[in-house]
Scaffold this active site. Structure first.
Site, PDB file in Angstrom:
ATOM      1  N   ASP A   1       2.992 -17.816  19.556  1.00 17.15           N
ATOM      2  CA  ASP A   1       4.055 -17.227  18.748  1.00 17.15           C
ATOM      3  C   ASP A   1       5.227 -18.197  18.548  1.00 17.15           C
ATOM      4  O   ASP A   1       5.867 -18.183  17.503  1.00 17.15           O
ATOM      5  CB  ASP A   1       4.553 -15.942  19.437  1.00 17.15           C
ATOM      6  CG  ASP A   1       5.533 -15.155  18.582  1.00 17.15           C
ATOM      7  OD1 ASP A   1       5.238 -14.957  17.388  1.00 17.15           O
ATOM      8  OD2 ASP A   1       6.598 -14.742  19.106  1.00 17.15           O
TER       9      ASP A   1
ATOM     10  N   LYS B   1       3.443 -17.383   9.002  1.00 20.07           N
ATOM     11  CA  LYS B   1       2.720 -17.546  10.247  1.00 20.07           C
ATOM     12  C   LYS B   1       2.376 -16.171  10.816  1.00 20.07           C
ATOM     13  O   LYS B   1       3.049 -15.216  10.437  1.00 20.07           O
ATOM     14  CB  LYS B   1       3.527 -18.366  11.244  1.00 20.07           C
ATOM     15  CG  LYS B   1       4.700 -17.593  11.881  1.00 20.07           C
ATOM     16  CD  LYS B   1       5.324 -18.362  12.989  1.00 20.07           C
ATOM     17  CE  LYS B   1       5.034 -17.800  14.333  1.00 20.07           C
ATOM     18  NZ  LYS B   1       5.815 -16.648  14.750  1.00 20.07           N
TER      19      LYS B   1
ATOM     20  N   ARG C   1       0.836  -1.198   0.000  1.00 18.36           N
ATOM     21  CA  ARG C   1       0.000   0.000   0.000  1.00 18.36           C
ATOM     22  C   ARG C   1       0.871   1.249   0.000  1.00 18.36           C
ATOM     23  O   ARG C   1       1.900   1.264   0.675  1.00 18.36           O
ATOM     24  CB  ARG C   1      -0.752   0.053   1.331  1.00 18.36           C
ATOM     25  CG  ARG C   1      -2.160  -0.393   1.259  1.00 18.36           C
ATOM     26  CD  ARG C   1      -2.663  -0.372   2.701  1.00 18.36           C
ATOM     27  NE  ARG C   1      -3.898  -1.093   2.811  1.00 18.36           N
ATOM     28  CZ  ARG C   1      -5.074  -0.583   2.495  1.00 18.36           C
ATOM     29  NH1 ARG C   1      -5.175   0.652   2.062  1.00 18.36           N
ATOM     30  NH2 ARG C   1      -6.158  -1.288   2.625  1.00 18.36           N
TER      31      ARG C   1
ATOM     32  N   HIS D   1       7.459 -23.216  16.138  1.00 12.19           N
ATOM     33  CA  HIS D   1       8.892 -23.546  16.164  1.00 12.19           C
ATOM     34  C   HIS D   1       9.224 -24.687  17.139  1.00 12.19           C
ATOM     35  O   HIS D   1       9.914 -25.633  16.784  1.00 12.19           O
ATOM     36  CB  HIS D   1       9.728 -22.322  16.537  1.00 12.19           C
ATOM     37  CG  HIS D   1       9.431 -21.098  15.710  1.00 12.19           C
ATOM     38  ND1 HIS D   1       9.168 -21.155  14.364  1.00 12.19           N
ATOM     39  CD2 HIS D   1       9.360 -19.782  16.037  1.00 12.19           C
ATOM     40  CE1 HIS D   1       8.953 -19.922  13.900  1.00 12.19           C
ATOM     41  NE2 HIS D   1       9.056 -19.081  14.905  1.00 12.19           N
TER      42      HIS D   1
ATOM     43  N   GLU E   1      15.219 -15.998  24.052  1.00  7.77           N
ATOM     44  CA  GLU E   1      15.570 -14.768  23.319  1.00  7.77           C
ATOM     45  C   GLU E   1      15.867 -13.660  24.306  1.00  7.77           C
ATOM     46  O   GLU E   1      15.245 -13.587  25.369  1.00  7.77           O
ATOM     47  CB  GLU E   1      14.389 -14.321  22.463  1.00  7.77           C
ATOM     48  CG  GLU E   1      14.034 -15.266  21.366  1.00  7.77           C
ATOM     49  CD  GLU E   1      12.873 -14.709  20.561  1.00  7.77           C
ATOM     50  OE1 GLU E   1      13.146 -13.952  19.633  1.00  7.77           O
ATOM     51  OE2 GLU E   1      11.713 -15.000  20.897  1.00  7.77           O
TER      52      GLU E   1
HETATM   53  C1  BG6 Z   1       9.266 -15.481  15.158  1.00  8.24           C
HETATM   54  C2  BG6 Z   1       8.488 -14.929  16.320  1.00  8.24           C
HETATM   55  O1  BG6 Z   1       8.525 -16.468  14.510  1.00  8.24           O
HETATM   56  O2  BG6 Z   1      10.493 -16.037  15.631  1.00  8.24           O
HETATM   57  C3  BG6 Z   1       9.294 -13.886  17.061  1.00  8.24           C
HETATM   58  O3  BG6 Z   1       7.280 -14.346  15.852  1.00  8.24           O
HETATM   59  C4  BG6 Z   1      10.651 -14.457  17.450  1.00  8.24           C
HETATM   60  O4  BG6 Z   1       8.608 -13.428  18.213  1.00  8.24           O
HETATM   61  C5  BG6 Z   1      11.334 -15.088  16.262  1.00  8.24           C
HETATM   62  O5  BG6 Z   1      11.423 -13.393  17.980  1.00  8.24           O
HETATM   63  C6  BG6 Z   1      12.612 -15.821  16.679  1.00  8.24           C
HETATM   64  O6  BG6 Z   1      13.305 -16.248  15.542  1.00  8.24           O
HETATM   65  P1  BG6 Z   1      14.882 -16.467  15.567  1.00  8.24           P
HETATM   66  O7  BG6 Z   1      15.201 -16.988  14.212  1.00  8.24           O
HETATM   67  O8  BG6 Z   1      15.503 -15.136  15.863  1.00  8.24           O
HETATM   68  O9  BG6 Z   1      15.160 -17.467  16.664  1.00  8.24           O
END
Ligand code: BG6
Length: 489
Positions: free
Chosen positions: A232, A145, A49, A237, A213
């Site tokens: 999330d 996702k 957009r 994951h 994280e």
């Molecule tokens: C994403 C999440 O899918 O993965 C985030 O939405 C997260 O919240 C991220 O920070 C982490 O990915 P990576 O590759 O940095 O471990």
């Protein structure tokens, strides 16, 4: 199409001026071009957009490349070539007329990849827009996702997309599957008979999966507060990692053979019912604390926050897989924001010897662990027991690491980003690293019952200070079984 050949195509990037595209997709495409993996005719069409006060689209892309590609990799000749592949179009994805313009712009290109880097609520409009102008038959669609926020809503999204595209042309992203070390799990497990023969409840006592994280919400409060850490990170994951660790050997490396085995694991996950919930699952929310010596705000004090939210930023849980291979082996999963380190690892703890011949005080030392480091410092360490050296040592035991560091071993300090691998596989038409509809749905089904349990309990998440490993209750969750989380210090 399902070959190793990379055929020329047009990549239509819906949501091209958003965070994901600028931070990940354009840099990944640039790296593929730099590695000589994009055929000369491949074009990238950036769609988004028009926003007031926005910079010209290609300037935004240039800035993103400068920000997210290391300067010594921004070769001018490659940059010129890459920019010559780019074109852009402002469009409202919900306006059917706009797809006529899009179709004209795409022209007769043989194959189209439509990458939906947009919220799932516009997927249906994009799919029908592409179909109405006759583009759907030659298009592969890529879905980011989150696909829904529970089983019902994810089914609705999947069904909508399935009205226009067959499953063989739908690529659902879980970017963890594109990480080199995650793919290495397949090699590690199924190319090493030494490990595979031990990979079951006869020899393994328990498994830990931690994805921690340091970052907090990073300006994404609006999205994250609706989702929370379970949706999330766990639903996708962590459950994908669990599947790769726990699945039976597939009969071959085809996408469906691998996905069939993953689905069996998801179906075998034991539900965690109301009474067990308090013992087997911990939700946490960070309060202010410090990371790397710097003070950071709590979740409720983040930018644009709502001070009453009870969304979780941390989850720890104890899962069980009801099948012959894993009966009685707990899987401890843990993930959180604002933890002391960014680290993702899987620890396989092997059982103690069946019969002890060493002195009683030596016995607690005995443990074999396989540590699989997904990030950072990708590699594998096997902790084996040895005898201390020296005439004065007698039969004194010591755990020693057998190390395999991937960057040293392969002499290559650059680990490709997950999105580079994923985009490449989409261009080749390989679906191995993408999630099938039923995988997503079984994962939601399991997570839905956890969320329903929380709602019934009505308990607030437990606080933990930013920069710590989560609420104390998460230590209780594992220590109740006489175990500790690996690597907390
Ligand atoms: C994403 C999440 O899918 O993965 C985030 O939405 C997260 O919240 C991220 O920070 C982490 O990915 P990576 O590759 O940095 O471990």
């Amino acid at each position: 199409m399902s070959s190793e050949a990379i055929e020329p195509c047009t990549i239509a990037l819906f949501g091209a001026f958003g965070d994901l595209a600028l931070r990940k997709l354009f840099p990944a495409l640039f790296q593929l071009d730099r590695a000589g993996l994009l055929p000369p005719q491949t074009q990238v069409l950036a769609l988004g957009r028009e926003m007031a006060a926005e910079e010209p689209p290609l300037t935004l892309v240039m800035e993103a490349l400068r920000d997210f590609v290391p300067s010594d990799e921004l070769d001018q000749a490659v940059l010129d070539r890459f920019l010559s592949r780019l074109d852009w179009l402002y469009m409202d994805f919900q306006d059917a007329q706009a797809y006529q313009v899009l179709a004209k712009r795409i022209g007769q290109s043989d194959s189209l990849i439509a990458y939906f880097a947009t919220p799932a609520k516009v997927y249906a409009s994009i799919c029908s827009g592409l179909a109405v102008v006759g583009l759907a038959e030659r298009t592969r669609v890529v879905l980011e996702k989150p696909i829904g926020h529970d089983l019902q809503s994810s089914r609705a999204v999947n069904e909508e997309v399935a009205r226009y595209f067959p499953e063989e042309r739908i690529y659902r992203i879980d970017h963890y599957l594109g990480k080199e070390t995650v793919q290495n799990l397949i090699a590690l497990r199924f190319a090493n008979n030494l490990l595979e023969t031990q990979w079951n409840q006869n020899h393994i006592s328990h498994v830990e999966i931690t994805v921690a994280e340091k970052v907090g919400i990073e300006g994404r409060w609006g999205y994250f507060d609706q989702a929370g850490q379970l949706r999330d990170m766990v639903q996708n994951h962590l459950l994908q990692l669990l599947c790769l660790v726990a699945m039976d050997p597939p009969s071959d490396l085809s996408a469906d053979s691998i996905r069939n085995e993953k689905v069996k694991v998801l179906k075998a996950l034991a539900p965690i019912s109301g009474e067990q919930l308090g013992q087997q699952l911990v939700r946490g929310q960070y309060v202010s604390g410090s990371i790397d010596g710097r003070p950071v705000p709590g979740y409720l004090d983040e930018e644009n926050s709502n001070s009453k939210s009870d969304t979780e930023t941390f989850v720890a849980l104890r899962a069980e897989i009801r099948n012959w291979r894993w009966a009685g082996v707990p899987f401890y999963l843990r993930t959180g924001k604002r933890m002391p380190q960014k680290v993702s690892h899987i620890i396989i703890h092997f059982k103690d010897p069946a019969h002890h011949i060493f002195a009683p005080e030596q016995r607690p030392l005995i443990s074999n662990r396989l540590v699989i480091r997904l990030q950072p410092d990708e590699g594998i360490t096997l902790h084996v027991m040895t005898k201390e050296q020296g005439l004065d040592k007698g039969m004194q035991l010591r755990s020693c690491p057998l190390q395999l560091d991937f960057s040293d071993t392969y002499g290559n300090s650059r680990v490709p980003d997950a999105y580079e691998r994923l985009l490449l596989e989409i261009m080749k038409g390989n679906q191995n690293l993408f999630v099938r509809k039923d995988e997503i749905e079984y994962a939601w089904q399991w997570c839905d019952q956890l969320m329903a349990g929380w709602r019934r309990q009505g308990a607030a998440p437990k606080p933990y200070a930013a920069g710590t490993w989560g609420p104390l209750a998460s230590i209780g969750l594992i220590s109740r079984d006489g175990k500790d989380w690996y690597g907390d210090y």
